[in-house]
Design a protein around this motif. Structure first.
Motif, PDB file in Angstrom:
ATOM      1  N   ASN A  16      42.664  20.647   1.310  1.00 50.14           N
ATOM      2  CA  ASN A  16      41.661  21.885   2.216  1.00 50.14           C
ATOM      3  C   ASN A  16      41.534  21.331   3.749  1.00 50.14           C
ATOM      4  OD1 ASN A  16      40.202  23.678   2.684  1.00 50.14           O
ATOM      5  ND2 ASN A  16      38.618  23.650   1.262  1.00 50.14           N
ATOM      6  N   PHE A  17      41.573  21.037   4.626  1.00 50.87           N
ATOM      7  CA  PHE A  17      41.631  21.505   6.089  1.00 50.87           C
ATOM      8  C   PHE A  17      41.455  22.897   6.801  1.00 50.87           C
ATOM      9  CE2 PHE A  17      42.323  17.498   4.567  1.00 50.87           C
ATOM     10  CZ  PHE A  17      41.542  16.600   4.340  1.00 50.87           C
ATOM     11  N   PRO A  18      40.401  23.559   6.980  1.00 47.01           N
ATOM     12  CA  PRO A  18      41.123  25.281   7.494  1.00 47.01           C
ATOM     13  C   PRO A  18      41.298  24.785   8.875  1.00 47.01           C
ATOM     14  CG  PRO A  18      38.518  24.405   6.272  1.00 47.01           C
ATOM     15  CD  PRO A  18      39.149  23.482   6.061  1.00 47.01           C
ATOM     16  N   ASN A  19      40.937  23.742   9.417  1.00 43.34           N
ATOM     17  CA  ASN A  19      40.750  23.626  10.999  1.00 43.34           C
ATOM     18  C   ASN A  19      42.077  22.587  10.802  1.00 43.34           C
ATOM     19  OD1 ASN A  19      38.779  25.907  12.367  1.00 43.34           O
ATOM     20  ND2 ASN A  19      37.306  24.988  11.260  1.00 43.34           N
ATOM     21  N   LEU A  20      42.364  21.995  10.903  1.00 42.14           N
ATOM     22  CA  LEU A  20      43.939  21.157  10.802  1.00 42.14           C
ATOM     23  C   LEU A  20      44.883  21.807  11.640  1.00 42.14           C
ATOM     24  CD1 LEU A  20      44.382  18.316  10.436  1.00 42.14           C
ATOM     25  CD2 LEU A  20      45.844  19.299   8.190  1.00 42.14           C
ATOM     26  N   GLN A  21      45.347  21.355  13.069  1.00 46.43           N
ATOM     27  CA  GLN A  21      46.518  21.636  13.391  1.00 46.43           C
ATOM     28  C   GLN A  21      47.402  20.807  13.509  1.00 46.43           C
ATOM     29  OE1 GLN A  21      44.845  21.785  17.360  1.00 46.43           O
ATOM     30  NE2 GLN A  21      42.706  23.305  16.923  1.00 46.43           N
ATOM     31  N   THR A  22      47.357  19.098  13.356  1.00 44.72           N
ATOM     32  CA  THR A  22      48.187  18.496  13.500  1.00 44.72           C
ATOM     33  C   THR A  22      48.510  17.843  12.421  1.00 44.72           C
ATOM     34  OG1 THR A  22      48.086  18.418  15.845  1.00 44.72           O
ATOM     35  CG2 THR A  22      49.345  16.846  14.312  1.00 44.72           C
TER      36      THR A  22
ATOM     37  N   GLU B  74      35.930  20.687   7.218  1.00 45.39           N
ATOM     38  CA  GLU B  74      35.835  21.819   8.809  1.00 45.39           C
ATOM     39  C   GLU B  74      36.187  21.833  10.124  1.00 45.39           C
ATOM     40  OE1 GLU B  74      31.792  21.410   7.134  1.00 45.39           O
ATOM     41  OE2 GLU B  74      33.537  21.251   6.198  1.00 45.39           O
ATOM     42  N   LEU B  75      35.574  20.265   9.516  1.00 47.00           N
ATOM     43  CA  LEU B  75      35.851  19.861  11.684  1.00 47.00           C
ATOM     44  C   LEU B  75      37.399  18.785  12.279  1.00 47.00           C
ATOM     45  CD1 LEU B  75      31.677  18.948  11.827  1.00 47.00           C
ATOM     46  CD2 LEU B  75      33.108  21.232  12.367  1.00 47.00           C
ATOM     47  N   VAL B  76      37.995  19.016  10.443  1.00 43.10           N
ATOM     48  CA  VAL B  76      38.964  17.538  11.102  1.00 43.10           C
ATOM     49  C   VAL B  76      39.527  18.482  11.768  1.00 43.10           C
ATOM     50  CG1 VAL B  76      40.948  16.864   9.694  1.00 43.10           C
ATOM     51  CG2 VAL B  76      38.771  16.541   9.293  1.00 43.10           C
ATOM     52  N   ILE B  77      40.387  18.377  12.990  1.00 42.07           N
ATOM     53  CA  ILE B  77      41.897  18.424  14.036  1.00 42.07           C
ATOM     54  C   ILE B  77      42.888  18.238  13.413  1.00 42.07           C
ATOM     55  CG2 ILE B  77      40.073  20.328  16.144  1.00 42.07           C
ATOM     56  CD1 ILE B  77      40.851  17.657  17.033  1.00 42.07           C
ATOM     57  N   LYS B  78      42.990  16.976  13.215  1.00 43.00           N
ATOM     58  CA  LYS B  78      43.827  15.947  13.077  1.00 43.00           C
ATOM     59  C   LYS B  78      44.220  15.310  12.275  1.00 43.00           C
ATOM     60  CE  LYS B  78      46.950  13.064  16.333  1.00 43.00           C
ATOM     61  NZ  LYS B  78      48.018  12.404  17.748  1.00 43.00           N
ATOM     62  N   ILE B  79      45.549  15.191  11.407  1.00 46.07           N
ATOM     63  CA  ILE B  79      45.484  13.111  10.298  1.00 46.07           C
ATOM     64  C   ILE B  79      46.704  12.794  10.982  1.00 46.07           C
ATOM     65  CG2 ILE B  79      45.339  12.861   7.735  1.00 46.07           C
ATOM     66  CD1 ILE B  79      44.052  15.872   7.683  1.00 46.07           C
ATOM     67  N   ASP B  80      46.392  11.537  10.848  1.00 45.10           N
ATOM     68  CA  ASP B  80      47.472  10.334  10.868  1.00 45.10           C
ATOM     69  C   ASP B  80      47.371   9.487   9.453  1.00 45.10           C
ATOM     70  OD1 ASP B  80      49.407   9.490  11.096  1.00 45.10           O
ATOM     71  OD2 ASP B  80      48.905   8.143  13.846  1.00 45.10           O
TER      72      ASP B  80
ATOM     73  N   MET C 152      48.310  23.293  -0.311  1.00 46.09           N
ATOM     74  CA  MET C 152      47.545  23.243   0.766  1.00 46.09           C
ATOM     75  C   MET C 152      46.803  24.538   1.646  1.00 46.09           C
ATOM     76  SD  MET C 152      49.975  20.095   2.404  1.00 46.09           S
ATOM     77  CE  MET C 152      51.439  21.438   2.991  1.00 46.09           C
ATOM     78  N   ASN C 153      45.443  24.112   2.009  1.00 51.68           N
ATOM     79  CA  ASN C 153      45.037  25.668   2.555  1.00 51.68           C
ATOM     80  C   ASN C 153      44.615  24.561   4.100  1.00 51.68           C
ATOM     81  OD1 ASN C 153      43.208  27.244   3.731  1.00 51.68           O
ATOM     82  ND2 ASN C 153      41.665  26.428   2.891  1.00 51.68           N
ATOM     83  N   LEU C 154      45.814  25.153   5.171  1.00 50.66           N
ATOM     84  CA  LEU C 154      45.551  24.575   6.809  1.00 50.66           C
ATOM     85  C   LEU C 154      46.533  25.969   7.309  1.00 50.66           C
ATOM     86  CD1 LEU C 154      48.120  21.329   5.597  1.00 50.66           C
ATOM     87  CD2 LEU C 154      45.704  21.549   5.605  1.00 50.66           C
ATOM     88  N   PRO C 155      45.188  26.314   7.377  1.00 51.98           N
ATOM     89  CA  PRO C 155      45.909  28.009   8.276  1.00 51.98           C
ATOM     90  C   PRO C 155      45.853  27.505   9.582  1.00 51.98           C
ATOM     91  CG  PRO C 155      43.611  28.213   7.400  1.00 51.98           C
ATOM     92  CD  PRO C 155      43.871  26.722   6.623  1.00 51.98           C
ATOM     93  N   ASN C 156      45.972  26.869  10.368  1.00 52.89           N
ATOM     94  CA  ASN C 156      45.483  26.692  11.689  1.00 52.89           C
ATOM     95  C   ASN C 156      46.649  25.736  11.849  1.00 52.89           C
ATOM     96  OD1 ASN C 156      43.613  28.196  12.709  1.00 52.89           O
ATOM     97  ND2 ASN C 156      42.408  27.384  11.944  1.00 52.89           N
ATOM     98  N   LEU C 157      47.321  25.194  11.520  1.00 58.02           N
ATOM     99  CA  LEU C 157      47.833  23.392  11.082  1.00 58.02           C
ATOM    100  C   LEU C 157      49.519  24.501  12.187  1.00 58.02           C
ATOM    101  CD1 LEU C 157      48.713  21.149   9.854  1.00 58.02           C
ATOM    102  CD2 LEU C 157      50.636  22.590   9.116  1.00 58.02           C
TER     103      LEU C 157
END
Length: 85
Positions: free
Chosen positions: A51-57, A31-37, A72-77
């Motif tokens: 499932n990364f609810p706060n992922l932006q990138t 829930e604290l992840v904002i970016k995954i590379d 994929m649960n990425l509502p803030n992508l």
């Protein structure tokens, strides 16, 4: 031959700290992840339930992905980088 070797997934958290993981399943504090590379890993697929609810990138370029998982649960992508070189 589909051996997974030298996978490097770099995860950035809300506090701007980042950590490197070998698999998506190893990632903690989703829930604290904002970016995954996960670029340049020769991945052929991503996990079916991400499932990364706060992922932006999400950066997954230079892999061997042919599709993205349905669940994929990425509502803030905001930014998805997905192409094959």
């Amino acid at each position: 031959h589909n051996a997974i070797h030298n996978i490097m997934i770099t995860v950035t958290y809300k506090d701007d700290s980042f950590k490197t993981y070998k698999t998506f399943n190893d990632i903690i504090n989703n829930e604290l992840v904002i970016k995954i590379d996960c670029s340049r890993n020769n991945l052929t697929q991503l996990p079916e339930h991400i499932n990364f609810p706060n992922l932006q990138t999400l950066n997954c370029h230079s892999n061997k992905l042919t599709y993205l998982p349905e669940h994929m649960n990425l509502p803030n992508l905001q930014k998805l980088i997905f192409f094959t070189l």
